[in-house]
Design an enzyme around this catalytic site. Structure first.
Site, mmCIF file in Angstrom:
data_model
loop_
_atom_site.group_PDB
_atom_site.id
_atom_site.type_symbol
_atom_site.label_atom_id
_atom_site.label_comp_id
_atom_site.label_asym_id
_atom_site.label_seq_id
_atom_site.Cartn_x
_atom_site.Cartn_y
_atom_site.Cartn_z
ATOM 1 N N TYR A 195 0.819 -1.222 0.000
ATOM 2 C CA TYR A 195 0.000 0.000 0.000
ATOM 3 C C TYR A 195 0.847 1.264 0.000
ATOM 4 O O TYR A 195 0.419 2.290 -0.521
ATOM 5 C CB TYR A 195 -0.979 -0.018 1.171
ATOM 6 C CG TYR A 195 -2.198 -0.848 0.873
ATOM 7 C CD1 TYR A 195 -3.048 -0.471 -0.168
ATOM 8 C CD2 TYR A 195 -2.491 -2.006 1.579
ATOM 9 C CE1 TYR A 195 -4.163 -1.232 -0.484
ATOM 10 C CE2 TYR A 195 -3.598 -2.772 1.262
ATOM 11 C CZ TYR A 195 -4.434 -2.379 0.231
ATOM 12 O OH TYR A 195 -5.529 -3.135 -0.085
ATOM 13 N N GLU A 209 3.475 -29.845 16.185
ATOM 14 C CA GLU A 209 2.767 -29.454 14.971
ATOM 15 C C GLU A 209 1.426 -28.787 15.270
ATOM 16 O O GLU A 209 1.150 -27.705 14.768
ATOM 17 C CB GLU A 209 2.531 -30.682 14.075
ATOM 18 C CG GLU A 209 1.674 -30.327 12.853
ATOM 19 C CD GLU A 209 1.489 -31.496 11.892
ATOM 20 O OE1 GLU A 209 2.254 -32.471 11.981
ATOM 21 O OE2 GLU A 209 0.575 -31.421 11.046
ATOM 22 N N ASP A 228 2.893 -35.100 12.939
ATOM 23 C CA ASP A 228 2.170 -36.268 12.434
ATOM 24 C C ASP A 228 3.111 -37.183 11.674
ATOM 25 O O ASP A 228 4.115 -36.739 11.104
ATOM 26 C CB ASP A 228 1.061 -35.830 11.469
ATOM 27 C CG ASP A 228 -0.095 -35.149 12.189
ATOM 28 O OD1 ASP A 228 -0.151 -35.264 13.434
ATOM 29 O OD2 ASP A 228 -0.903 -34.503 11.503
#
Lengths: 566, 378
Positions: B105, B204, B256
């Site tokens: 911006y 995680e 995982d």
């Protein structure tokens, strides 16, 4: 062209037709003229006015050139209602008093018909036809004022045409003082209509000035506005030489006619003396090829029809030197460019003069010139040091320019023996050749079967000892294969030059746009450097000035420099 | 590059950042004054210029450089690069920062020079960042901060920050945050640490972090727990890296058991990613080790019936890692582990341990794994 625009009360041909009906046995030249006025270019009042000016100007210029005088022509139009007075004045040698009547009052009288040499007029028809048209539409005779150099007074007289006997009727002859040492002034009063645009008197004179840069023309229109076309070349073109016909392309009928009329006593003599480009060796070859029935010693007038056919075939088969070209006088590339440049404001000019060719034994020569680039259209110029600027010249008022607009077909300027051809464009060899040429190869748009699109004028000039017009009105050139082919070759030559220019122009435009693009960002580079290095405004501006120069210099290094506008 | 971020105080870094930008600007100005076209030399950021540095243990930028000379094609990005550098310079001077979105911006005030899409400003930013990185400076030094905030931290750690207004030191004791946690800020360079923890546990999922925090796992295990929330953000990676470096702590990773966990989450934390190679040297955590869940854990902890079949995407990701990932191919243990997983054809989540009870992970799994760190995957 049927004349539908003329109101009934102004149709003089009806009156004449009634008169003729009463004297049916008198088939006169004027009746011929009335029936064939379209052939002579007087089919509408608009055209009649232009044709009258054209015939008078052609005559005036031919007269001056024949006498070795740089022509200075004055054309004045005056009007009262539908009646126009066309006055054309020259600085020529003047006309002997006893000749005036026959020159202006007798159709088919002239010095040009019987010789084979390049000239503007060719049948001796034009000026007398204009006079007759005037006489038929207004009842007014031609008014002639002429002074031969050295004579103390000018001759002033009126010439009417005796339409039954095709004979001049001279009256009101007097001698008076005239402010010019020599010259001729012709006034024709005729019914006409003034037209603007491409078929106007002004356009005709302007095109005449282009093809004749050695002529100065002063033009005053009926409203009193004057326009001067000044010469840009101060010497006369070389005088065309009179020649004998070239054997190639000669028609059988003409050959038989020549055999009958010759003064030569043997066939060998006939071939050598009555034709150009034929020596004894060539003549011997032709006679040998013609076979057993003719020999070198055959008496020309005794050659029978079948022998003439064999001879004609032999002539066609035998290689003959190209016709002598010094009998044809082209305008010349530099002269053509000067003529174009002084009358057509364009960005690019190119011109070419083709080697002479031959058509029915008549040598001819094609010249082509192209002016491209609507003046008034923005273009990119390269200055010293590689700086580029976009130039936006003052726009030229619409209709004033001989160049077409960007999205219009190119304007075709047709000339035959330096005379502009304004009418019958579609039937003309020049138009056909311009359409046949593949302009797309040169970067132009070209609709199928049409002229190329673009802000350009295509000028084609045919110079010949005998121009094959499609009609006596001399409005268009017969599209014979030989002539069309030569024109196409000339157009192709100029097309290649144009393509080169267009490529360069496109390249400049691209570069300019890129440059503008870069320049958009220069202030940002300057501003960022100023912020980081705390530069003063002056230091920043100096740096950007430097960068700007560096960018321009780099263009010169990569772009192979600039060579200005061609 | 002998000096890096680690050797310097934050103030020094600012001085160096300003010097770097000034040097670049001066080089450009000098070329202009000599009448030459200015140019900027930037590292090539494409994957072809990314190399895996086995010795250092991260993906790094190769030696390839591109020269952005001011021409038609580069005029806009050249001006934008300079504008961006000037913006950075101003922010360092004023001790301010801009997020990537804000930087985009800011350009809206640059007229013709403005960015039309944030992707454009991000690309320019990446260029400048890559340039800074070869001079040992990160994007955060240039004061361009990522939009995504860091993960959460809890455990035996005191973070020492400063009051931006007064410069006064602020100490945050991460043991005293109750059921909440410390949120890693966008830029972590100014932080220093005090801790008696033995290791850092990078987790995680937020759910697992919540569970370990609620039961104050870090207290019993003497550790700091960090929630990564999927692939760790730059701030999270940098935080773990600085903490690990400064306090000489090992980093254990708990994610995982699936190809995404191995090659995206764990590998990114440890060695960085290919398309951000220019920053990996600051953001990688070479000391990270893979605690679990490993394919062997599925068998060892009886999770076979708590698994899901590998999806097509998982298998593709696994094969891709085996064939193309230099980090995986560097480590036979990882090759073996991934081949084992593909052979089993299943994946297991951290939460699968809940099969044996909600707190099985705290009471059984983690203690057992932590008793033998040498068995962790590299």
């Amino acid at each position: 062209m049927p004349d539908q625009t003329t109101p009934p009360e102004a149709q003089p041909q009806k009156v004449s037709a009634l008169e003729l009906a009463g004297r049916q046995r008198d088939i006169s030249i004027s009746e011929f003229f009335l029936k064939n006025r379209h052939l002579l270019g007087f089919d509408t009042p608009e055209k009649a006015l232009v044709t009258a000016v054209k015939e008078a100007v052609d005559n005036a210029v031919d007269a001056c050139e024949d006498a070795g005088i740089l022509p200075e022509i004055k054309v004045e139009l005056r009007r009262r209602g539908r009646i126009f007075t066309v006055a054309v004045e020259d600085n020529g040698p003047g006309i002997l008093e006893e000749q005036i009547g026959r020159i202006f009052g007798k159709l088919l009288y002239g010095s040009k018909f019987h010789k084979l040499a390049q000239s503007r007029g060719q049948q001796g028809m034009g000026i007398a036809a204009a006079g007759m048209y005037g006489q038929l539409t207004t009842g007014k005779p031609l008014h002639i004022l002429s002074r031969v150099e050295g004579e103390p007074l000018a001759t002033d007289l009126y010439v009417a045409i005796d339409t039954q006997k095709n004979r001049p009727d001279v009256h009101r002859k007097k001698h008076l003082e005239w402010g010019h040492p020599q010259g001729t002034r012709v006034e024709i009063v005729l019914e006409g209509s003034l037209q603007g645009g491409r078929h106007s008197v002004g356009a005709y004179l302007r095109q005449t000035a282009i093809a004749n840069p050695h002529i100065t023309i002063h033009y005053q229109d009926p409203d009193g506005h004057t326009r001067d076309f000044f010469r840009s070349i101060h010497s006369l073109p070389p005088r065309p030489r009179e020649i004998k016909p070239h054997p190639h392309g000669i028609e059988l009928g003409r050959l038989i006619q020549m055999l009958n009329n010759t003064d030569s006593r043997t066939l060998m003599q006939f071939l050598v003396n009555d034709f150009s480009s034929v020596g004894r060796k060539t003549a011997a070859r032709i006679i040998k090829a013609a076979g057993q029935r003719v020999s070198e010693r055959s008496y020309p007038t005794h050659i029978a029809h079948t022998q003439a056919i064999a001879l004609h075939r032999a002539i066609e088969k035998t290689p003959v030197l190209s016709p002598r070209t010094d009998c044809v006088v082209p305008i010349g590339e530099p002269q053509l460019l000067k003529g174009l440049q002084s009358e057509v404001a364009a960005d690019f000019y190119t011109a070419t003069t083709r080697p002479a060719g031959s058509y029915r034994g008549n040598p001819f020569q094609i010249e082509v010139a192209i002016a491209y680039g609507q003046a008034g259209e923005a273009r990119v110029d390269v200055a010293e040091g590689g700086r580029m600027n976009e130039v936006r010249p003052e726009p030229v008022p619409a209709g004033e320019d001989l160049l077409g607009l960007k999205d219009e077909p190119a304007h075709l300027l047709r000339f035959a023996n330096r005379v502009p051809l304004l009418y019958q464009q579609s039937g003309c060899a020049i138009t056909r050749a311009a359409i046949q040429t593949n302009w797309r190869a040169y970067g132009l748009h070209q609709p199928k079967g049409a002229l190329p699109i673009g802000p350009m004028a295509i000028l084609v000039h045919l110079a010949s000892v005998w121009v094959p017009y499609t009609s006596e009105a001399k409005e268009a050139i017969e599209p014979t294969p030989e002539i069309v082919k030569e024109i196409v070759l000339g157009l192709q030559h100029c097309g290649r030059e144009l393509a080169q220019y267009l490529r360069r122009k496109a390249r400049l435009r691209r570069e300019y746009e890129r440059r503008v693009y870069i320049e958009t960002y220069l202030p940002h580079i300057g501003g960022a450097l100023q912020d980081i290095l705390a530069l003063s405004d002056e230091e920043r501006d100096n740096a950007m000035q430097r960068l700007d120069s560096a960018l321009h210099e780099s263009r010169q290094k990569q772009g192979g420099g600039h060579d200005g506008n061609a | 590059m002998t000096e890096t971020l680690e050797d310097m105080e934050p103030g020094d870094l600012d001085v160096r950042t300003l010097e770097l930008i000034e040097t670049l600007a001066r080089q450009i100005r000098d070329r202009i004054e000599k009448g030459e076209l200015p140019e900027i030399r930037l590292p090539v950021r494409s994957l072809s210029n990314v190399t895996y540095d086995a010795a250092e243990g991260y993906f790094g930028l190769g030696a390839a450089r591109k020269t952005r000379t001011l021409t038609v094609n580069t005029a806009k990005s050249f001006a934008q690069t300079l504008r961006m550098m000037a913006t950075s310079y101003g922010m360092v001077e004023k001790d301010d920062f801009a997020t990537k979105r804000e930087a985009y911006y800011i350009s809206k005030n640059w007229g013709d020079c403005r960015f039309d899409e944030q992707a454009e400003s991000d690309a320019i930013m990446d260029d400048i960042e890559a340039l800074a990185s070869i001079h040992g400076l990160s994007r955060e030094q240039l004061r361009f901060y990522p939009e995504a905030h860091g993960g959460s931290v809890a455990g035996r750690l005191t973070v020492i920050d400063r009051n931006a207004g007064t410069g006064e030191e602020i100490e945050i004791d991460c043991t005293r945050l109750g059921s909440g946690a410390y949120s890693i800020p966008h830029s972590v360079e100014q932080l220093s640490f005090r801790t008696d923890a033995r290791f850092i546990l990078a987790i995680e999922t937020g759910g697992m972090f919540q569970r370990l925090n609620k039961h104050r796992f870090w207290e019993s295990a003497d550790c700091i727990i960090v929630e990564m929330g999927g692939v760790p953000t730059r701030a999270t990676r940098r935080f773990i890296r600085r903490l690990s470096d400064q306090q000489d702590l090992p980093v254990y990773c708990f994610v995982d058991c699936d190809p995404y966990g191995f090659t995206n989450i764990y590998r990114t934390l440890k060695v960085g990613s290919g398309n951000a190679a220019h920053i990996n040297r600051f953001f990688c955590v070479p000391r990270a080790r893979f605690l679990g869940v490993t394919p062997q854990d599925i068998t060892d902890f009886g999770l076979d019936d708590a698994t899901h079949p590998l999806s097509k995407g998982d298998v593709k990701r696994a094969r891709d890692a085996l064939h193309n990932d230099p980090f995986i191919r560097q480590h036979p243990q990882w090759v073996a582990a991934i081949e084992q997983l593909v052979g089993m054809g299943v994946r297991a989540e951290q939460q699968a341990l809940a099969k044996w009870g909600l707190n099985y992970v705290i009471e059984e799994y983690l203690p057992e794994k932590l008793s033998n760190p040498d068995a962790f995957l590299p």
